[in-house]
Write a protein that holds these residues in place. Structure first.
Motif, mmCIF file in Angstrom:
data_model
loop_
_atom_site.group_PDB
_atom_site.id
_atom_site.type_symbol
_atom_site.label_atom_id
_atom_site.label_comp_id
_atom_site.label_asym_id
_atom_site.label_seq_id
_atom_site.Cartn_x
_atom_site.Cartn_y
_atom_site.Cartn_z
ATOM 1 N N ASP A 141 0.876 -1.166 0.000
ATOM 2 C CA ASP A 141 0.000 0.000 0.000
ATOM 3 C C ASP A 141 0.915 1.218 0.000
ATOM 4 O O ASP A 141 1.629 1.458 0.978
ATOM 5 N N ALA A 182 -0.813 6.703 -2.386
ATOM 6 C CA ALA A 182 -2.067 7.058 -1.712
ATOM 7 C C ALA A 182 -2.290 8.541 -1.461
ATOM 8 O O ALA A 182 -2.579 8.942 -0.338
ATOM 9 N N PRO A 183 -2.154 9.392 -2.488
ATOM 10 C CA PRO A 183 -2.476 10.804 -2.282
ATOM 11 C C PRO A 183 -3.986 10.998 -2.126
ATOM 12 O O PRO A 183 -4.774 10.087 -2.392
ATOM 13 N N ASN A 184 -4.346 12.168 -1.682
ATOM 14 C CA ASN A 184 -5.761 12.481 -1.482
ATOM 15 C C ASN A 184 -6.271 13.341 -2.621
ATOM 16 O O ASN A 184 -5.653 14.348 -2.974
ATOM 17 N N HIS A 221 3.707 12.639 0.014
ATOM 18 C CA HIS A 221 3.338 11.497 -0.822
ATOM 19 C C HIS A 221 4.443 11.122 -1.801
ATOM 20 O O HIS A 221 4.500 10.006 -2.297
ATOM 21 N N HIS A 279 -4.053 3.382 -2.283
ATOM 22 C CA HIS A 279 -5.219 3.635 -1.430
ATOM 23 C C HIS A 279 -5.570 5.138 -1.488
ATOM 24 O O HIS A 279 -5.424 5.871 -0.507
ATOM 25 N N GLY A 300 -7.184 8.703 -1.450
ATOM 26 C CA GLY A 300 -8.241 9.354 -0.671
ATOM 27 C C GLY A 300 -9.252 9.929 -1.650
ATOM 28 O O GLY A 300 -9.116 11.051 -2.127
ATOM 29 N N TYR A 345 -11.987 6.958 8.065
ATOM 30 C CA TYR A 345 -10.706 6.383 7.650
ATOM 31 C C TYR A 345 -10.488 4.983 8.246
ATOM 32 O O TYR A 345 -10.022 4.066 7.558
ATOM 33 N N ASP A 367 -10.060 1.200 6.526
ATOM 34 C CA ASP A 367 -8.872 0.377 6.721
ATOM 35 C C ASP A 367 -9.206 -0.998 7.293
ATOM 36 O O ASP A 367 -8.501 -1.971 7.011
ATOM 37 N N ARG A 396 -7.552 -7.616 1.872
ATOM 38 C CA ARG A 396 -6.185 -7.959 1.466
ATOM 39 C C ARG A 396 -5.788 -9.365 1.920
ATOM 40 O O ARG A 396 -5.063 -10.063 1.217
ATOM 41 N N TYR A 410 2.400 -1.285 4.617
ATOM 42 C CA TYR A 410 1.726 0.010 4.539
ATOM 43 C C TYR A 410 2.814 1.081 4.547
ATOM 44 O O TYR A 410 3.398 1.363 5.586
ATOM 45 N N VAL A 431 3.416 4.466 4.676
ATOM 46 C CA VAL A 431 2.604 5.641 5.036
ATOM 47 C C VAL A 431 3.352 6.462 6.091
ATOM 48 O O VAL A 431 4.186 5.919 6.832
ATOM 49 N N GLN A 447 1.029 8.339 11.328
ATOM 50 C CA GLN A 447 -0.152 7.467 11.407
ATOM 51 C C GLN A 447 0.142 6.152 12.142
ATOM 52 O O GLN A 447 -0.619 5.189 12.041
ATOM 53 N N PHE A 504 -2.354 2.651 12.608
ATOM 54 C CA PHE A 504 -2.088 1.312 12.072
ATOM 55 C C PHE A 504 -1.900 0.274 13.172
ATOM 56 O O PHE A 504 -2.374 -0.859 13.035
HETATM 57 N N1 ARG Z 1 -4.440 8.928 1.909
HETATM 58 C C1 ARG Z 1 -3.735 8.748 3.149
HETATM 59 C C2 ARG Z 1 -2.927 9.994 3.477
HETATM 60 O O1 ARG Z 1 -2.630 10.776 2.618
HETATM 61 C C3 ARG Z 1 -2.805 7.574 3.122
HETATM 62 C C4 ARG Z 1 -3.468 6.229 2.985
HETATM 63 C C5 ARG Z 1 -2.577 5.129 3.428
HETATM 64 N N2 ARG Z 1 -3.148 3.828 3.335
HETATM 65 C C6 ARG Z 1 -4.088 3.330 4.160
HETATM 66 N N3 ARG Z 1 -4.493 2.109 3.962
HETATM 67 N N4 ARG Z 1 -4.581 4.037 5.151
HETATM 68 O O2 ARG Z 1 -2.572 10.194 4.622
#
Ligand code: ARG
Length: 575
Positions: free
Chosen positions: A117, A120-122, A131, A157, A159, A313, A317, A324, A335, A337, A341, A345
């Protein structure tokens, strides 16, 4: 097995078993690089106590068992074993590596399914520098695992869901689809978001419309979904532009955004509740995984359904981890990330274990990405204080790289190609070369340096080897040796090269690409010394020496090329 450290581990373990019994066969022999020899084994020191013998005695017993070892084994000091490998052993192993298309890198059997994973940008905001790093580190891990024969499933993933989409869609209707698409494709997601936000905060009717739009979006109204697609498609085109510039391996097929899990959320919550894993607390459905408490010592909730019935969120997950494991059949889930965070997790993994969705046979790992800092040591921003637009940042890297190579005598097209490779290589390598969880200072001057542990230095090193072959009229593929080691710099280079396979495997196991960077850098440095001290194609070098040295050049080239490839750093033919 070519890696000397692994060979030695194996041999010393055999000696341990022979000298002290089979129960010691798995003890770690503690092989370390040594100042006085190639390696030292420190196991006698730790084992002596357990055996109630002096460390020196233990070391001597081991040395006796290693009598037939292809090298010298000496007991030194209180009980260290100093080990020096024979030149012929090193040369033979290097020769074998030269014949091996995999350069001593093993293949994992049975292959594992590794879900990664990353990126994963938003969609509601601009893809930002944070990112960038999860994209680059994740992509390198994907390449390494694939190279080892694992089945890699990339999961971007994105956003791409949530209440902000109500106002984002209303704003799209206000400014018109065409204008919205143009803005989003150009990477102006943040400006777009801010404009929508401003109206939302200041305009009651817009706010009402936006809220209503969230409801129609969630209910699956076709026209609203079409507008959502218009928004998302334009956004993804911008993300793809960034991926394309960077040369990362993510494609549209790897997109598994938050929206993908919508249809699973209700069942996710129902199942958690039915199993007694989630309970209602102040109207919200929560999991309280054991061991997590807040500052007030109260159990910390992972909220899987908010009190207003909405999902967030954590809900996504929880659905994602189940998918998965169950559907993608992951053996390992990485992950990649931001480190901020970590708690999220840890709680998701614990809750999933509690629910029985994450069996002990599957590992879930948060590959924590440290924050990107500016030269001033604060969170990375432009001078005006705005967060930096990624496409501009990458373009600046390419522009600066073309200044670095300005004195080179190439045509425009070649120059542009090299500048691109050097610029993107520099940005990526800078991200990869320090451990992924430490904070990191974004500094163009340092990452574009032609000396030191930088991409340009390594790219130059491999281009220089290519030019040795080109100028001499030789093909690296024909440089088959045999390798014979005479000069200490030849020996040091060959010994260094033998470690390649082990380091690649270690990167996969530890999820630490910086180890490969350190290895490649050490290889390039060893090559530089070798090349300064050992003439290869100069007049007066006899044919055998030349053949051996050309083989070392060819092997170094392949290690650098393959290693940089696994990092995702481009390797220009010339530089
Ligand atoms: N979009 C989230 C961010 O920018 C990251 C996602 C990471 N992956 C996940 N499974 N939560 O912070």
């Amino acid at each position: 097995m070519t890696d000397p450290q692994m060979v030695l581990t194996d041999r010393v373990q055999q000696a341990l078993a022979a000298a002290f019994g089979a129960e010691h066969a798995d003890a770690d022999p503690l092989i370390r690089p040594s100042q006085f020899a190639d390696f030292q084994a420190n196991v006698a020191m730790s084992l002596a106590k357990r055996l109630r013998r002096s460390p020196r005695e233990v070391a001597e017993a081991l040395a006796a068992e290693l009598a037939d070892f292809p090298g010298t084994v000496e007991v030194s000091g209180p009980g260290f074993l100093n080990i020096t490998l024979d030149d012929t052993w090193i040369a033979d192993e290097a020769g074998r590596m030269l014949e091996d298309t995999r350069l001593g890198v093993g293949t994992v059997t049975p292959a594992q399914t590794v879900v990664i994973d990353y990126s994963a940008p938003n969609a509601a905001k601009e893809m930002h520098v944070g990112h960038l790093r999860t994209t680059i580190v994740g992509d390198s891990l994907a390449r390494v695992h694939e190279h080892l024969g694992n089945t890699v499933i990339r999961q971007n993933h994105l956003g791409d869901w949530g209440t902000p989409f109500g106002m984002l869609i209303e704003h799209l209707l206000d400014i018109g689809e065409e204008a919205a698409v143009a803005q989003l494709e150009a990477g102006m997601g943040t400006e777009y978001y801010q404009a929508a936000r401003q109206k939302f905060d200041g305009d009651e009717t817009f706010k009402t419309r936006s809220r209503a739009r969230v409801t129609t979006l969630q209910s699956g109204d076709p026209e609203t979904l079409r507008l959502w697609h218009v928004f998302m498609d334009a956004t993804v085109r911008y993300f793809n532009k960034i991926y394309g510039m960077l040369g990362v391996t993510l494609t549209d097929a790897d997109i598994a955004g938050e929206s993908m899990y919508n249809p699973m959320l209700q069942k996710t919550c129902d199942d958690l509740e039915a199993a007694g894993v989630a309970v209602l607390s102040e109207g919200a459905l929560c999991v309280f995984p054991p061991g997590f408490t807040g500052s007030d010592d109260k159990p910390l909730p992972l909220i899987v359904r908010k009190s207003d019935g909405g999902y967030g969120y954590a809900s996504t997950d929880m659905a994602a981890i189940r998918y998965r494991v169950h559907d993608l059949k992951a053996d390992r889930i990485l992950y990649v990330v931001g480190a901020d965070q970590a708690l999220h997790f840890r709680m998701v993994f614990a809750a999933a274990r509690q629910a029985g969705w994450l069996p002990d046979t599957v590992s879930a790992e948060h590959v924590q990405i440290g924050m990107m800092l500016g030269k001033d040591g604060r969170r990375f921003k432009t001078r005006s204080g705005e967060s930096v637009k990624l496409s501009d940042l990458l373009q600046e890297a390419v522009d600066r790289a073309s200044v670095v190579i300005a004195d080179r005598d190439y045509d425009e097209e070649t120059r542009a190609e090299i500048a691109h490779a050097v610029g993107m290589g520099a940005v990526k390598y800078a991200d990869l070369s320090i451990s992924h969880d430490s904070e990191y200072v974004f500094d163009f001057d340092r990452m574009l340096g032609l000396t030191g542990n930088t991409a340009p230095y390594l790219q130059y090193a491999q281009a220089r080897i290519r030019s040795i072959f080109r100028r001499g009229g030789f093909d690296p593929a024909d440089a088959t040796g045999p390798i014979v080691l005479g000069h200490p710099a030849e020996r040091a280079l060959a010994l260094q090269l033998l470690g390649f396979g082990a380091v690649v495997e270690k990167v996969a196991e530890s999820t630490e690409p910086h180890r490969l960077c350190a290895f490649i850098y050490a290889t390039a440095t060893a090559f530089t010394t070798f090349f300064e001290e050992c003439p290869v194609v100069k007049e007066g070098v006899d044919a055998d020496t030349r053949a051996s040295r050309l083989a070392l050049c060819a092997l170094t080239l392949r290690v650098l090329e393959t290693g940089l490839g696994l990092l995702g750093v481009p390797v220009p033919e010339r530089m």
